[in-house]
Design a protein around this motif. Sequence first.
Motif, short mmCIF file in Angstrom:
data_model
loop_
_atom_site.label_atom_id
_atom_site.label_comp_id
_atom_site.label_asym_id
_atom_site.label_seq_id
_atom_site.Cartn_x
_atom_site.Cartn_y
_atom_site.Cartn_z
N LEU A 66 45.59 9.46 -48.69
CA LEU A 66 45.96 8.40 -47.80
C LEU A 66 46.56 7.34 -48.24
N ASP A 67 47.82 6.96 -47.81
CA ASP A 67 48.56 5.66 -48.18
C ASP A 67 47.80 4.57 -47.40
N ARG A 68 46.88 4.02 -48.18
CA ARG A 68 45.96 3.02 -47.43
C ARG A 68 46.56 1.71 -47.30
N LYS A 69 47.54 1.24 -48.01
CA LYS A 69 48.47 0.13 -47.82
C LYS A 69 49.47 0.34 -46.70
N ALA A 70 49.83 1.60 -46.35
CA ALA A 70 50.97 1.58 -45.34
C ALA A 70 49.94 1.77 -44.04
N LEU A 71 48.80 2.04 -44.09
CA LEU A 71 47.90 2.12 -42.80
C LEU A 71 47.30 0.80 -42.59
N SER A 72 46.91 0.08 -43.49
CA SER A 72 46.44 -1.28 -43.26
C SER A 72 47.54 -1.94 -42.58
N LYS A 73 48.50 -1.94 -43.12
CA LYS A 73 50.00 -2.67 -42.62
C LYS A 73 50.18 -2.36 -41.16
N LEU A 74 49.95 -1.48 -40.81
CA LEU A 74 50.40 -0.82 -39.52
C LEU A 74 49.17 -1.38 -38.51
N VAL A 75 47.72 -1.28 -38.82
CA VAL A 75 46.74 -1.61 -38.01
C VAL A 75 46.27 -3.12 -38.08
N PHE A 76 46.67 -3.88 -39.09
CA PHE A 76 46.36 -5.33 -39.49
C PHE A 76 46.61 -6.08 -38.40
N ASP A 78 47.68 -5.17 -35.35
CA ASP A 78 47.83 -4.54 -34.00
C ASP A 78 46.43 -3.92 -33.43
N GLU A 79 45.89 -4.72 -32.48
CA GLU A 79 44.40 -4.25 -32.08
C GLU A 79 44.46 -2.76 -31.44
N LYS A 80 45.53 -2.27 -30.85
CA LYS A 80 45.45 -0.97 -30.22
C LYS A 80 45.66 0.00 -31.26
N LYS A 81 46.16 0.09 -32.59
CA LYS A 81 46.31 0.76 -33.54
C LYS A 81 44.99 0.78 -34.21
N LEU A 82 44.54 -0.33 -34.43
CA LEU A 82 43.16 -0.44 -35.09
C LEU A 82 42.10 0.27 -34.38
N ASN A 83 42.17 0.20 -33.04
CA ASN A 83 41.40 0.92 -31.95
C ASN A 83 41.38 2.36 -32.16
N LEU A 85 42.61 4.02 -34.90
CA LEU A 85 41.96 4.22 -36.16
C LEU A 85 40.61 4.57 -36.04
N ASN A 86 39.87 3.43 -35.57
CA ASN A 86 38.58 3.46 -35.47
C ASN A 86 37.96 4.64 -34.67
N ALA A 87 38.70 4.89 -33.35
CA ALA A 87 38.29 6.15 -32.58
C ALA A 87 38.30 7.52 -33.20
N LEU A 88 39.42 7.53 -34.32
CA LEU A 88 39.65 8.72 -35.27
C LEU A 88 38.58 8.91 -36.27
N THR A 89 38.39 7.46 -36.96
CA THR A 89 37.28 7.63 -38.19
C THR A 89 35.92 7.45 -37.98
N HIS A 90 35.42 6.77 -37.12
CA HIS A 90 33.96 6.41 -36.72
C HIS A 90 33.44 7.67 -36.35
N PRO A 91 33.70 8.63 -35.59
CA PRO A 91 32.84 9.75 -35.27
C PRO A 91 32.86 10.80 -36.36
N ALA A 92 33.94 10.75 -37.38
CA ALA A 92 34.05 11.64 -38.36
C ALA A 92 32.91 11.14 -39.49
N ILE A 93 32.87 9.70 -39.71
CA ILE A 93 32.08 8.97 -40.64
C ILE A 93 30.74 9.38 -40.20
N MET A 94 30.38 9.19 -38.79
CA MET A 94 29.18 9.43 -38.37
C MET A 94 28.73 10.89 -38.60
N GLN A 95 29.32 11.75 -38.12
CA GLN A 95 28.99 13.23 -38.48
C GLN A 95 28.73 13.44 -39.79
N LYS A 96 29.65 13.14 -40.63
CA LYS A 96 29.42 13.56 -42.13
C LYS A 96 28.37 12.81 -42.74
N MET A 97 27.96 11.53 -42.33
CA MET A 97 26.73 10.75 -42.71
C MET A 97 25.58 11.42 -42.29
#
Length: 195
Positions: A66-76, A78-83, A85-97
């Motif tokens: 993942l290009d984390r710098k590019a992603l950070s710049k996009l969501v930094f 922009d609350e909609k984009k951050l939300n 990202l969270n909607a995509l990543t948080h369930p995956a993190i929870m499931q994996k954990m």
Amino acid sequence: MNKIIAITGGIGSGKSTALKIVEKLGYKSFNADLTYKELLLDEDFVIKISNEFSITPLIENGKKVLDRKALSKLVFEDEKKLNKLNALTHPAIMQKMIDNAKMEKGLKFCEVPLLYEGNFDTLFDFIFVIIRDDTDRINSVKIRDGKTLEQIEKIIKNQFNYTKIEENEHTFIIENDGDEDCLTEKIKVAIKKIS
């Protein structure tokens, strides 16, 4: 006793300290940030996130990352984009954990920063809510992250209000109002109650 316990609380409450304490007490522990790093080693996950945000994955050692710098710049800013990202990543993190925790025997502890915000509380057998005086929280985050008072107050204001949580047979409120030894004793008492 195979049970998975979430450790949660607001910024600066002492979640990470509580997780270190349960590790010292000999229990298996899992951390959302480390689980996310583990997920980022999965090329399918990287491609999914990259495609959702129209960013090109980087290639490192022949693998897509993942290009984390590019992603950070996009969501930094922009609350909609951050939300999104969270909607995509948080369930995956929870499931994996949860999957990782289920592979271990006994009591297992997971540090979950956004437990109630993400409605993940039902995934756990028990919850330890770490609460702490706001002044102590602010001072802790200032030292740890170097953030300003205004930045920290904004984060606290936007977070779930953990003081509204009521203790029950499933949820334990642990007040972090002393040193690490004091917190250790309180955690031991809560563990005793569930075992």
